[in-house]
Enzyme design. Structure first.
Site, mmCIF file in Angstrom:
data_model
loop_
_atom_site.group_PDB
_atom_site.id
_atom_site.type_symbol
_atom_site.label_atom_id
_atom_site.label_comp_id
_atom_site.label_asym_id
_atom_site.label_seq_id
_atom_site.Cartn_x
_atom_site.Cartn_y
_atom_site.Cartn_z
ATOM 1 N N PHE A 52 4.241 -12.209 17.945
ATOM 2 C CA PHE A 52 4.781 -12.953 16.810
ATOM 3 C C PHE A 52 4.467 -14.424 16.809
ATOM 4 C CE2 PHE A 52 6.850 -9.219 15.186
ATOM 5 C CZ PHE A 52 6.325 -9.361 13.924
ATOM 6 N N GLY A 61 2.953 -4.138 18.219
ATOM 7 C CA GLY A 61 4.204 -3.397 18.050
ATOM 8 C C GLY A 61 4.471 -3.049 16.600
ATOM 9 N N THR A 62 3.599 -3.534 15.721
ATOM 10 C CA THR A 62 3.810 -3.381 14.287
ATOM 11 C C THR A 62 3.457 -1.992 13.775
ATOM 12 O OG1 THR A 62 1.664 -4.425 14.201
ATOM 13 C CG2 THR A 62 3.530 -5.800 13.664
ATOM 14 N N ARG A 88 2.460 -1.617 -1.754
ATOM 15 C CA ARG A 88 2.433 -0.301 -1.122
ATOM 16 C C ARG A 88 2.963 -0.397 0.309
ATOM 17 N NH1 ARG A 88 0.874 4.794 -1.121
ATOM 18 N NH2 ARG A 88 -0.056 5.685 0.757
ATOM 19 N N ASN A 124 3.827 3.276 5.663
ATOM 20 C CA ASN A 124 4.532 4.251 6.486
ATOM 21 C C ASN A 124 5.994 3.802 6.505
ATOM 22 O OD1 ASN A 124 5.834 5.307 8.876
ATOM 23 N ND2 ASN A 124 3.831 5.795 9.740
ATOM 24 N N THR A 182 7.466 3.006 10.262
ATOM 25 C CA THR A 182 7.076 1.756 10.925
ATOM 26 C C THR A 182 7.512 0.550 10.087
ATOM 27 O OG1 THR A 182 4.873 1.974 9.964
ATOM 28 C CG2 THR A 182 5.142 2.750 12.220
ATOM 29 N N GLN A 213 9.915 -2.501 11.273
ATOM 30 C CA GLN A 213 9.418 -3.869 11.216
ATOM 31 C C GLN A 213 10.389 -4.783 10.460
ATOM 32 O OE1 GLN A 213 6.909 -4.595 12.891
ATOM 33 N NE2 GLN A 213 6.363 -6.613 12.188
ATOM 34 N N LYS A 254 1.034 -5.569 0.496
ATOM 35 C CA LYS A 254 1.364 -6.994 0.621
ATOM 36 C C LYS A 254 1.600 -7.446 2.060
ATOM 37 C CE LYS A 254 3.298 -8.244 -3.880
ATOM 38 N NZ LYS A 254 4.563 -8.629 -4.556
ATOM 39 N N GLU A 272 6.663 -10.353 8.480
ATOM 40 C CA GLU A 272 7.532 -11.509 8.665
ATOM 41 C C GLU A 272 8.694 -11.612 7.690
ATOM 42 O OE1 GLU A 272 4.617 -14.866 10.155
ATOM 43 O OE2 GLU A 272 3.574 -13.185 9.263
HETATM 44 MO MO1 MOS Z 1 2.794 -14.640 13.093
HETATM 45 S S1 MOS Z 1 4.196 -16.063 13.475
HETATM 46 O O1 MOS Z 1 1.986 -15.128 11.781
HETATM 47 O O2 MOS Z 1 2.057 -14.194 14.496
#
Ligand code: MOS
Length: 737
Positions: free
Chosen positions: A246, A473-474, A624, A627, A630, A634, A697, A701
């Site tokens: 992150f 991890g995303t 869209r 999944n 996930t 997130q 999109k 975050e």
């Molecule tokens: Mo992120 S804070 O754009 O890795």
């Protein structure tokens, strides 16, 4: 379907279980420090105990003789080993432009001043702790208001930065009947990813292999080559799994070049796993910020004037700034807007990205102020957002490609039960607990970057996707496989995916929530090329049959994809590890943002002022959804981090010494299970035909944005106390003495 695997609504993909789930839970997924090496040596960092000054002497005589110690690197023997590289916001690869071990000068506390190399981790650590350092100490400036800290107007420091403004703020503000003028602040925060900052370097003749958890393997490859004065084709970076990042594992930190030089000098592979405590100073962090917001509205709530002034702490050498006014000035219809950003240079390491770097602090200010305005207007805070909702951003009048802000507010409000809210502060008591309900807007720029990928289809009906993207991890393994499965018409189980290795086609930095949109777009393009070569109509079994009919052993397509608005040279920059995210508020013809609405219930104990968050309901619309499993995970992670951002996280700094105090997970507070009770994530269907062909999109975050303001707004509703400085803790909520 289950809570963890929500039933897909319109324009949402199946909640396929994680591609890498089994490998992760069984321990077969290898992280950077897990790869086996023969004849490994270990590195341990020696960190500066002072924030400013220089190393007068470094007494290593005793430790050189200790068993197992191989060498000690410092400015005395490393001064010209690593070349200067540019700071990343000047287009370079490094997160901090202080050249590692290049001189005795110290620019920040915790700066690496020496590295011990030994046959074992224990020997290296023992020796590092015995080194006697003598310093010349200069006075250090820690933060805002410290003696010697220098304020600079960001627009004068950075050619790229523009302060959004429109109309005549001063006159409109002076004339308006209802006004808010308030100051807010957010603290220093550190990422603390579960996986520590590790680097292993191994040379084979002139070729270097680097194992390091990274959000930008091509960035490390090219940046390190530059630092070491070698050809980038001789550097390979391997990073198949990243245990949390992150932002903290995006740009090149000092440790990588040091470990590479160490391995070369020893002629052995060298492993560094920095400690949790060192992680507070060798990587980047979220800078503390301050804000002054001025809002003015008509009695029916229409915004007439908006001013956002931001202030951010950065380091002496590097002008890092997040400048969230780009987004905060574009959320609501308003004819008169002004903004500016000031950076404050202090004796600190250079800050860097942390989940929604710009929006997390800037929306705390904006969305707290919007709540204050709603109260001043005696208006429901959702209705205030509604009367100022707009399909055109107010600065240049550009259209949003799609904007479902009020749909998010309406769905979340219904699920939360907002209609039962008594707006009077302190009116919803439950025994000893004061109950408060608050809400806030979430938004995040929809950005993408150039990406490349190779997709291969084989006669047995399997396919392989290769791209040097990053699994932080995303769920990128999973959505990459889903994209190929959908586009080729094959079962998910028939797809294999390779990521995180610079022998693969380049993918951009996994930051700015760009990865799914960028990587899935190029995978879809490669799949379309395969279909086009074999037979435009056929998918699935027919496609595989077409391949077999021609007697081919494989068909392989290499694709490059460039997003809307990319400048000339963007694709070539990708191969240099320097592709920049494009989009959001930076396009000339349109605005691209994802939106959401955060709703929080807090309970504040009437006597002790303990704050709990029993319930959070948030809705997001982000084009869209690839999944739903996930994606939910997130978004939920972002919301939980938002609770932490509001109530827990703060790196304390000793302002005299400019040193961090709480550098471990015992004292750096984060939300734990008991702090996170009931989190409901609502995904609102949205179709965006413009952002990219798949309409994605990005959601990495947005889950955190506005969550801190929603908590503070709920605390106001519970108590009548407006907390404008984070974190929001018991001492700030004591009835005023
Ligand atoms: Mo992120 S804070 O754009 O890795």
């Amino acid at each position: 379907m289950t809570v963890a695997a929500p039933t897909p609504k319109a324009n949402m993909g199946q909640p396929v279980p994680r591609y890498d789930g089994l490998a992760k839970v069984t321990g077969s997924a290898l992280y950077a420090a897990d790869f086996p090496h023969l004849d490994l040596a270990y590195a341990y960092l020696v960190s500066s105990g002072i924030a400013k000054g220089r190393v007068k002497s470094l007494d290593v005589r005793e430790v050189r003789t200790l068993p197992g110690v191989l060498d000690i690197l410092s400015h005395e023997n490393m001064s010209d080993a690593v070349a200067h590289a540019k700071f990343f916001s000047d287009g370079g690869p490094v997160s901090n432009s202080v050249v590692p071990l290049s001189s005795p000068e110290i620019a920040y506390a915790g700066q690496t001043i020496a590295v011990v190399l030994a046959n074992s981790y224990e020997a290296a650590r023992d020796a590092a702790q015995r080194i006697v350092v003598d310093y010349d100490i200069d006075p250090a400036s820690a933060t805002f208001g410290s003696k010697g800290a220098i304020d600079q107007v960001l627009a004068e420091q950075s050619k790229k930065h523009e302060d959004p403004k429109v109309g005549d703020f001063a006159s409109a503000y002076a004339a308006a009947p209802v006004k808010i003028d308030a100051a807010y602040s957010t603290p220093t925060q550190h990422h603390n990813p579960l996986e520590l900052f590790a680097t292993v370097c191994s040379w084979d003749g002139p070729n270097l292999t680097v194992y390091e958890p990274s959000q930008n393997v091509y960035g490390i490859k090219n940046g390190l080559a530059q630092q070491l004065g070698m050809d980038a084709s001789r550097v390979r970076v391997i990073s198949p799994f990243i245990g949390g990042a992150f932002g903290s594992k995006g740009a090149l930190t000092q440790r990588t070049a040091i470990v590479a030089v160490a391995a070369k000098r020893l002629g052995r592979p060298v492993k560094l796993v920095a400690t949790r405590r060192q992680a507070f100073t060798i990587a980047t962090y979220r800078a503390e910020t301050r804000h002054i917001i001025k809002l003015a509205a008509t009695p029916d709530g229409k915004l007439q004037a908006l001013s956002h002034e931001g202030f951010e702490v950065t380091s002496r050498p590097d002008p890092y700034a997040v400048a969230g006014t780009d987004a905060s000035t574009r959320m609501y219809a308003c004819p008169n807007i002004v903004s500016n950003v000031t950076i404050v240079r202090a004796d600190r390491s250079t800050p860097g990205f942390m989940r929604a770097p710009a929006e997390t602090p800037y929306f705390f200010a904006l969305e707290s102020a919007m709540d204050e305005l709603a109260i001043a207007l005696n208006m429901d805070p959702i209705e205030l957002r509604r009367v100022n909702d707009t399909m055109k951003e107010p600065i240049k009048g550009l259209p949003y490609t799609s904007r479902s802000l009020m749909a998010c507010f309406d769905e979340a409000a219904t699920a939360f039960g907002w209609s039962k809210r008594n707006p009077r502060p302190g009116s919803m008591r439950d025994g000893d607990w004061l109950v408060g309900w608050g809400c806030a807007t979430a938004a995040y720029p929809t950005q993408m970057a150039p990406a490349s990928a190779r997709v291969s289809l084989f006669p047995d009906g399997t396919a392989r996707v290769e791209t040097a993207s990053h699994e932080i991890g995303t769920g990128i393994y999973t959505v990459a496989a889903q994209t190929a499965a959908e586009q080729l018409g094959l079962p998910f189980e028939k797809i294999t995916v390779a990521l995180g290795d610079t022998i693969l086609p380049p993918a951009p930095v996994s930051g700015g929530s760009i990865t799914t949109a960028s990587v899935c777009s190029v995978i879809a393009q490669a799949c379309a090329a395969i279909r086009g070569k074999l037979s435009n109509e056929a998918v699935g079994a027919d496609l595989v049959e077409a391949l077999n009919k021609r007697g081919l052993g494989a068909i392989e397509e290499y694709a490059e994809w460039v997003p809307h608005g990319a400048k000339a040279g963007a694709m070539q920059a990708l191969y240099k590890g320097a592709a920049q995210p494009i989009g959001g508020a930076k396009l000339e013809d349109r605005m691209q943002f994802a939106f959401g609405a955060q709703f929080v219930e807090v309970r504040v104990h009437s006597q002790t002022r303990e704050v709990r968050v029993p319930r959070m309901v948030s809705a997001f619309a982000a084009g869209r959804i690839m999944n739903t499993r996930t994606a939910r995970s997130q978004l939920m992670g972002g919301m939980i981090w938002g609770i932490g951002s509001a109530l827990h996280e703060q790196t304390d700094i000793d302002t005299n010494a400019a040193r961090y105090v709480n550098t471990d997970l015992a004292e750096y507070l984060i939300p734990v299970n008991a702090d996170v009770v009931d989190i409901e994530v609502i995904m609102v269907p949205e179709e965006d035909k413009l952002v990219n062909p798949l309409g994605i999109k990005g959601i990495g975050e947005i889950g955190i944005v506005g969550a801190n303001a929603a908590v503070a707004n709920a605390v106001y509703h519970a108590t009548g106390q407006r907390i404008r400085d984070l974190p929001l803790r018991i001492d700030g909520l004591m009835p005023s003495a």
